[in-house]
Design a protein around this motif. Structure first.
Motif, PDB file in Angstrom:
ATOM      1  N   LEU B 120       1.052  -0.695  -0.243  1.00 23.47           N
ATOM      2  CA  LEU B 120      -0.033   0.029  -0.098  1.00 23.47           C
ATOM      3  C   LEU B 120       1.019   1.285   0.173  1.00 23.47           C
ATOM      4  N   PRO B 122       2.448   3.797   1.485  1.00 28.33           N
ATOM      5  CA  PRO B 122       1.567   4.509   2.849  1.00 28.33           C
ATOM      6  C   PRO B 122       1.617   6.297   3.038  1.00 28.33           C
ATOM      7  N   HIS B 123       1.756   6.927   1.941  1.00 32.09           N
ATOM      8  CA  HIS B 123       0.998   8.470   2.074  1.00 32.09           C
ATOM      9  C   HIS B 123       0.050   9.054   1.226  1.00 32.09           C
ATOM     10  N   HIS B 167      -0.459   3.137   7.632  1.00 27.92           N
ATOM     11  CA  HIS B 167       0.047   2.359   9.291  1.00 27.92           C
ATOM     12  C   HIS B 167      -0.773   2.849  10.359  1.00 27.92           C
TER      13      HIS B 167
END
Ligand SMILES: Nc1ncnc2c1ncn2[C@@H]1O[C@H](COP(=O)(O)OP(=O)(O)O)[C@@H](O)[C@H]1O
Ligand SMILES: [Mg+2]
Lengths: 210, 284
Positions: B120, B122-123, B167
């Motif tokens: 995925l 992360p941002h 996250h």
């Protein structure tokens, strides 16, 4: 007369030289970013070019700054104006940290993320703009920050070839053995460096991916 | 194809239906397997052989599970399908055309891809992650949004998770996002590389169950990689068993349990030992 009185009395001149200093640093940093970031991206994608490019930038970095200013002085168009020459030299010095950090930042993006982005059918350009650059941005910015801090210091030497900036006060102070004059150049330069370091560091933390 | 006409006596409606299917087949090359490996080899630049002479067909709508121990070449096999890797020998065909003969970006956008590390971005938020393929494919925003919401519901993600970042999710939720993302542009083919490998047993069980019910509705062509026999038997239409870069055999789950192939039998033995059923070996 203490330093503060001196600064107050010569406020306009110190401000003028500070702005000149900022101009030298700002223009050379922007140029270094415009050249260094694409170069860093290039060598991150083409590992064959990695050694020659980083090696070249490294060699430039090892040339003493006074010597570099001296070398460039006889170059026709450049030598006409000391400012041009100073900006070129500062740009060359700023290249290494920018290239190196761009390279490190892009190579540091999680391979699983890059792989899945490619697997979903991103084009090279989409991968660069939507994945690699955003995720490498804080590392790239930290390279720019290092470049700026180095440039603020180096730009004081540009006064030796008449390019202006806060170095002028320092060189004048040295010639006249006047500590106040030296400090009047050195202290604003130190503040510039600290300010650039702090503000770019703040931006860098803001952009760091979780 | 003409041979099909002789196989039985058909009512008139049967014939009509078949004529329509036949026309369809011609247009969509439905007579071709969805994915086909023709004598495919893959060697590393160092000369190390990772895959040797792989011949394999994946039929439309089936779940082919590639089973094998780690390092046997499963991931390599998968990446050859969406051309993240290029075969050094032979040809991989998708929907009747060699993967080297078409635009690789179009090919990949038509194939959903889920990997164990999930990958995925992360941002990107959950919502943006799920909508990546529609977005790079230029769908209008409102359509992407509607599709994202539909998918989140489909894979069992509550809609308030949409603005979260990866996250901030549990492992199971991340994996669901990965599946939703792979399904986003409604690809006919889905590649899944040990997607549930890193999950705890209960979450894995949930996701396997949901995979089965999704697959019952969607009938995707799925190639699913695992090293877990239990998972393979549960999800597969057929199991392709790999070892040291070679395809050993392809069997249905029932056949697999009865197989006399030494490697397949070894898997079954290890599996039964693990479940404490090894005393029943030999009986059904
Ligand atoms: N880029 C690579 N460099 C070195 N070895 C590799 C590379 N890619 C794959 N291999 C080797 O190829 C074999 C098969 O790998 P892989 O397809 O990832 O296996 P699996 O997914 O079944 O664990 C392994 O032995 C692995 O070490
Ligand atoms: Mg693997």
């Amino acid at each position: 007369m203490n330093l503060f009185q001196f600064l107050a009395q010569n406020f306009r001149q110190v401000l003028q030289l500070t702005l000149e200093h900022l101009w030298l640093v700002g223009v050379s940093t922007v140029l270094a970013a415009l050249i260094g970031i694409p170069l860093g991206i290039l060598i991150a994608h083409r590992p064959v070019l990695n050694r020659p490019v980083l090696g070249g930038a490294n060699i430039i970095q090892t040339i003493p700054s006074l010597a570099l200013f001296g070398f460039l002085l006889p170059v026709p168009w450049l030598g006409d104006r000391a400012e041009r020459l100073a900006i070129l030299a500062l740009t060359l010095y700023a290249l290494l940290p920018v290239i190196r950090n761009t390279f490190t930042g892009i190579r540091g993006v999680d391979p699983a993320v890059v792989e899945s982005a490619r697997g979903m059918g991103m084009t090279g350009r989409q991968l660069l703009w939507q994945v690699e650059l955003p995720l490498a941005m804080s590392v790239i910015l930290s390279g720019v920050r290092v470049a700026v801090v180095i440039s603020v210091g180096l730009a004081t030497i540009a006064a030796a070839i008449g390019a202006g900036g806060l170095g002028e006060l320092i060189f004048r102070g040295l010639a006249m053995v006047n500590n106040q004059l030296i400090l009047a150049g050195a202290i604003p330069a130190a503040f510039l460096a600290l300010f650039a370091d702090f503000s770019l560091g703040w931006l860098e933390r803001r952009l760091r991916p979780q | 194809m003409a041979g099909a006409w002789k196989t039985s006596t058909w009512s008139r409606s049967d014939v009509a239906v078949n004529l329509i299917c036949w026309a369809d087949m011609n247009r969509d090359t439905r007579d071709e397997p969805a994915i086909e490996f023709r004598d495919v080899s893959y060697e590393l630049p160092s000369g190390q052989r990772v895959l040797s002479n792989l011949n394999l067909q994946v039929q439309r709508g089936e779940t082919l599970v590639v089973l094998g121990r780690s390092g046997s070449g499963k991931t390599t096999t998968l990446k050859l399908i969406n051309r993240l890797l290029r075969p050094t020998g032979g040809e991989v065909r998708v929907n009747g055309a060699g993967t080297g003969q078409r635009d690789v970006i179009r090919l990949r956008r038509g194939i959903g891809y889920v990997i164990q590390e999930i990958g995925l971005l992360p941002h990107f938020t959950v919502e943006r992650n799920i909508g990546i393929v529609p977005s790079i494919d230029g769908w209008p925003l409102d359509k992407i949004r509607a599709r994202t919401q539909e998918l989140m519901q489909m894979v069992g993600l509550e809609s308030q998770l949409a603005p979260r970042y990866p996250h901030q999710l549990s492992g199971g939720q991340r994996q669901r996002v990965g599946v939703a993302r792979a399904l986003a542009a409604d690809p006919a083919i889905l590649l899944m590389d040990e997607p549930f490998g890193a999950l705890d047993p209960l979450t894995r069980d949930d996701l396997q169950r949901e995979f089965l019910s999704l697959q019952q509705r969607l009938h995707k062509t799925v190639v699913f990689v695992t090293h877990d026999l239990n998972e393979a038997l549960r999800l597969a239409s057929r199991v392709a068993l790999m070892e040291a870069g070679e395809l050993i055999t392809v069997l249905s789950p029932q056949e697999f349990l009865r197989s006399t192939d030494p490697l397949a039998a070894a898997y079954v033995r290890a599996f039964r030992a693990g479940t404490g059923l090894d005393t029943n070996r030999g009986s059904s």
